[in-house]
Design a protein around this motif. Structure first.
Motif, PDB file in Angstrom:
ATOM      1  N   GLU A 163       0.814  -1.216   0.000  1.00 13.37           N
ATOM      2  CA  GLU A 163       0.000   0.000   0.000  1.00 13.37           C
ATOM      3  C   GLU A 163       0.844   1.261   0.000  1.00 13.37           C
ATOM      4  O   GLU A 163       0.427   2.292   0.483  1.00 13.37           O
ATOM      5  N   ASN A 164       2.041   1.161  -0.545  1.00 11.60           N
ATOM      6  CA  ASN A 164       2.898   2.326  -0.695  1.00 11.60           C
ATOM      7  C   ASN A 164       3.141   2.588  -2.170  1.00 11.60           C
ATOM      8  O   ASN A 164       2.988   1.694  -3.001  1.00 11.60           O
ATOM      9  N   PRO A 165       3.554   3.831  -2.514  1.00 14.44           N
ATOM     10  CA  PRO A 165       3.941   4.074  -3.901  1.00 14.44           C
ATOM     11  C   PRO A 165       5.028   3.087  -4.319  1.00 14.44           C
ATOM     12  O   PRO A 165       5.902   2.741  -3.534  1.00 14.44           O
ATOM     13  N   ILE A 166       5.000   2.669  -5.553  1.00 14.23           N
ATOM     14  CA  ILE A 166       5.912   1.629  -6.018  1.00 14.23           C
ATOM     15  C   ILE A 166       7.368   2.049  -5.853  1.00 14.23           C
ATOM     16  O   ILE A 166       8.243   1.235  -5.581  1.00 14.23           O
ATOM     17  N   GLU A 167       7.654   3.351  -5.959  1.00 15.70           N
ATOM     18  CA  GLU A 167       9.034   3.799  -5.834  1.00 15.70           C
ATOM     19  C   GLU A 167       9.549   3.685  -4.400  1.00 15.70           C
ATOM     20  O   GLU A 167      10.746   3.732  -4.150  1.00 15.70           O
ATOM     21  N   ASN A 168       8.630   3.536  -3.449  1.00 18.74           N
ATOM     22  CA  ASN A 168       9.034   3.348  -2.052  1.00 18.74           C
ATOM     23  C   ASN A 168       8.829   1.906  -1.613  1.00 18.74           C
ATOM     24  O   ASN A 168       8.588   1.620  -0.443  1.00 18.74           O
ATOM     25  N   ALA A 169       8.961   0.996  -2.567  1.00 20.42           N
ATOM     26  CA  ALA A 169       8.560  -0.383  -2.320  1.00 20.42           C
ATOM     27  C   ALA A 169       9.571  -1.216  -1.551  1.00 20.42           C
ATOM     28  O   ALA A 169       9.225  -2.238  -0.997  1.00 20.42           O
ATOM     29  N   ALA A 170      10.815  -0.821  -1.515  1.00 19.33           N
ATOM     30  CA  ALA A 170      11.872  -1.721  -1.057  1.00 19.33           C
ATOM     31  C   ALA A 170      11.593  -2.327   0.313  1.00 19.33           C
ATOM     32  O   ALA A 170      11.748  -3.525   0.517  1.00 19.33           O
ATOM     33  N   GLY A 171      11.160  -1.524   1.267  1.00 14.16           N
ATOM     34  CA  GLY A 171      10.970  -2.031   2.618  1.00 14.16           C
ATOM     35  C   GLY A 171       9.845  -3.026   2.751  1.00 14.16           C
ATOM     36  O   GLY A 171       9.890  -3.901   3.618  1.00 14.16           O
ATOM     37  N   GLN A 172       8.815  -2.909   1.926  1.00 17.00           N
ATOM     38  CA  GLN A 172       7.658  -3.790   2.008  1.00 17.00           C
ATOM     39  C   GLN A 172       7.660  -4.878   0.937  1.00 17.00           C
ATOM     40  O   GLN A 172       6.802  -5.751   0.930  1.00 17.00           O
ATOM     41  N   ASN A 173       8.624  -4.829   0.049  1.00 17.13           N
ATOM     42  CA  ASN A 173       8.690  -5.774  -1.062  1.00 17.13           C
ATOM     43  C   ASN A 173       9.203  -7.125  -0.570  1.00 17.13           C
ATOM     44  O   ASN A 173      10.234  -7.203   0.097  1.00 17.13           O
ATOM     45  N   TYR A 174       8.497  -8.188  -0.910  1.00 16.67           N
ATOM     46  CA  TYR A 174       8.944  -9.529  -0.528  1.00 16.67           C
ATOM     47  C   TYR A 174      10.109 -10.014  -1.403  1.00 16.67           C
ATOM     48  O   TYR A 174      10.770 -10.982  -1.047  1.00 16.67           O
ATOM     49  N   ILE A 175      10.346  -9.389  -2.532  1.00 17.37           N
ATOM     50  CA  ILE A 175      11.463  -9.780  -3.387  1.00 17.37           C
ATOM     51  C   ILE A 175      12.779  -9.346  -2.724  1.00 17.37           C
ATOM     52  O   ILE A 175      12.892  -8.227  -2.208  1.00 17.37           O
ATOM     53  N   HIS A 176      13.761 -10.215  -2.748  1.00 16.55           N
ATOM     54  CA  HIS A 176      15.059  -9.904  -2.144  1.00 16.55           C
ATOM     55  C   HIS A 176      15.658  -8.672  -2.819  1.00 16.55           C
ATOM     56  O   HIS A 176      15.563  -8.517  -4.049  1.00 16.55           O
ATOM     57  N   PRO A 177      16.292  -7.785  -2.061  1.00 22.54           N
ATOM     58  CA  PRO A 177      16.861  -6.566  -2.660  1.00 22.54           C
ATOM     59  C   PRO A 177      17.794  -6.835  -3.835  1.00 22.54           C
ATOM     60  O   PRO A 177      17.831  -6.047  -4.790  1.00 22.54           O
ATOM     61  N   ASN A 178      18.515  -7.940  -3.798  1.00 23.46           N
ATOM     62  CA  ASN A 178      19.431  -8.252  -4.903  1.00 23.46           C
ATOM     63  C   ASN A 178      18.706  -8.644  -6.184  1.00 23.46           C
ATOM     64  O   ASN A 178      19.326  -8.696  -7.251  1.00 23.46           O
ATOM     65  N   TYR A 179      17.412  -8.932  -6.076  1.00 25.84           N
ATOM     66  CA  TYR A 179      16.643  -9.392  -7.233  1.00 25.84           C
ATOM     67  C   TYR A 179      15.601  -8.378  -7.692  1.00 25.84           C
ATOM     68  O   TYR A 179      14.919  -8.602  -8.685  1.00 25.84           O
ATOM     69  N   GLN A 180      15.462  -7.274  -6.970  1.00 28.37           N
ATOM     70  CA  GLN A 180      14.368  -6.348  -7.269  1.00 28.37           C
ATOM     71  C   GLN A 180      14.501  -5.657  -8.621  1.00 28.37           C
ATOM     72  O   GLN A 180      13.507  -5.205  -9.187  1.00 28.37           O
ATOM     73  N   GLN A 181      15.702  -5.589  -9.163  1.00 31.08           N
ATOM     74  CA  GLN A 181      15.879  -4.957 -10.466  1.00 31.08           C
ATOM     75  C   GLN A 181      15.432  -5.843 -11.621  1.00 31.08           C
ATOM     76  O   GLN A 181      15.095  -5.344 -12.692  1.00 31.08           O
ATOM     77  N   ASN A 182      15.438  -7.176 -11.411  1.00 26.91           N
ATOM     78  CA  ASN A 182      15.072  -8.065 -12.514  1.00 26.91           C
ATOM     79  C   ASN A 182      13.941  -9.026 -12.161  1.00 26.91           C
ATOM     80  O   ASN A 182      13.806 -10.086 -12.766  1.00 26.91           O
TER      81      ASN A 182
END
Length: 380
Positions: A163-182
């Protein structure tokens, strides 16, 4: 339906293996909401679970998986598949990690460690390190337990609560930070609960809002916007309504020209989808509410905006909306024609998520240029 590549569901590996997801056990967990039915385990029990929680607002993951099992592009041989669906029924586990005592946390750890080993043993997962896999997660991220014990899941694409803007997704994203770009994170939407649709000519009220107006445990301030909106509309205007506050959702919501979509604990709410499925035009009341939704939809075709952060602005916006009945009728028609986009009881929401993933992973496949749904924004 748009999806044109075959996909495989890890049905035998997840739904039919008690050591991974014990479907009958999930009934026990949910007994506080609905009574348990007699059930066997496995896929039959899962389909019964999906029916039992047909309109449970956080059951988007269940309906995503049910749709996968029923979709015509599903194949039973993974060798024939280009995409893979991981049936991640994590709602119970996320709640255990976030809010339950240590004994239940340990139970959750064992389950997702087993689930992690299923992916580790899959040659199809290992082939592209999960890049062609997708998993639904319908609850917010409470801690880092999923990343710690189900780390292979964090290498997949996800359809998740966010429920956050997509550009602020990192903290709530279940995808590992190393994989979020792809990898791709899609926002899952709430399961709506419809009323029987009332034709436009037979609608009897100008507006409606049906929802809790008070909240305990120090969270009452979160509902101030909805209290303000109802106070302003019921005391400062002469517009007709049957309910603005706590009351019966049906038929009041479907009998209104517009339904107020005010924030609760967070900007989004299942109320938006209750409104759409009931054939009523929603009124967003905060710009952040648009950012909680996927960018697949043309909300201008389906909704209005009235700024509920300011009384003068709000009443001015509502006056402009309700004074143009012709425009409301056009938007009502749009809502009805696009209703399936938001109905988890159809295959359409699942199909759209999967088609967007197809477009991203297989750009060589020609894109669809049009859809029967006028409010659907297709990938380009």
């Amino acid at each position: 339906l748009l999806l044109s590549v075959p996909f495989y569901v890890y049905e035998d590996e997840f739904l039919k293996d008690d050591s991974v997801w014990n479907i009958t056990g999930m009934y026990d967990f949910y007994m506080t909401k609905l009574p348990k039915k007699n059930s066997t385990n496995g896929t039959n029990a899962f389909m019964e679970l999906a029916e039992t929680f047909k309109y449970e607002k956080h059951a988007g993951d269940i309906h995503f998986i049910r749709s996968a099992l029923q979709h015509p592009m599903r194949v039973l041989n993974p060798e024939d598949a280009k995409l893979f669906v991981v049936p991640t029924l994590l709602q119970r586990i996320i709640i255990q990690f976030g809010y339950k005592p240590e004994a239940e946390k340990e139970q959750a750890r064992k389950l997702i460690l087993n689930a992690n080993e299923v992916l580790r043993a899959s040659p199809w997962f290992q082939r592209y390190d999960g890049a062609d896999h997708i998993a639904p997660i319908s609850l917010w991220k409470t801690d880092h337990s999923i990343a710690k014990y189900f780390d292979l899941l964090t290498r997949c694409n996800v359809v998740q609560f966010h429920e956050n803007p997509i550009e602020n997704a990192a903290g709530q994203n279940y995808i590992h930070p190393n994989y979020q770009q792809n990898r791709t994170m899609f926002k899952i939407f709430y399961v709506g609960s419809p009323c029987n649709v009332t034709s436009f000519a037979e609608k009897t009220q100008d507006f409606a809002f049906i929802g809790t107006m008070q909240r305990g445990r120090g969270r009452n301030h979160l509902l101030q916007t909805r209290r303000n909106a109802c106070e302003w509309m019921t005391h400062s205007t002469n517009y007709s309504y049957s309910v603005c506050g706590t009351g019966d959702r049906c038929p009041n919501l479907s009998q209104a020209l517009v339904g107020l979509h005010t924030k609760g604990d967070s900007p989004g709410a299942n109320r938006l989808f209750d409104t759409l499925l009931s054939g009523t035009v929603p009124v967003f009341t905060n710009k952040l509410q648009y950012l909680t939704q996927s960018d697949f939809y043309d909300w201008d075709m389906l909704s209005y905006f009235a700024n509920a952060e300011n009384k003068t602005d709000f009443l001015d916006h509502m006056d402009k909306i309700l004074s143009n009945r012709t425009d409301i009728e056009v938007k009502t028609k749009n809502v009805l024609e696009n209703r399936d986009l938001f109905d988890w009881q159809t295959l359409v929401p699942f199909d759209i998520y999967m088609y967007h993933l197809q477009a991203k992973l297989y750009p060589e496949i020609p894109l669809v240029n049009s859809s029967k749904y006028s409010a659907l924004i297709l990938p380009k």
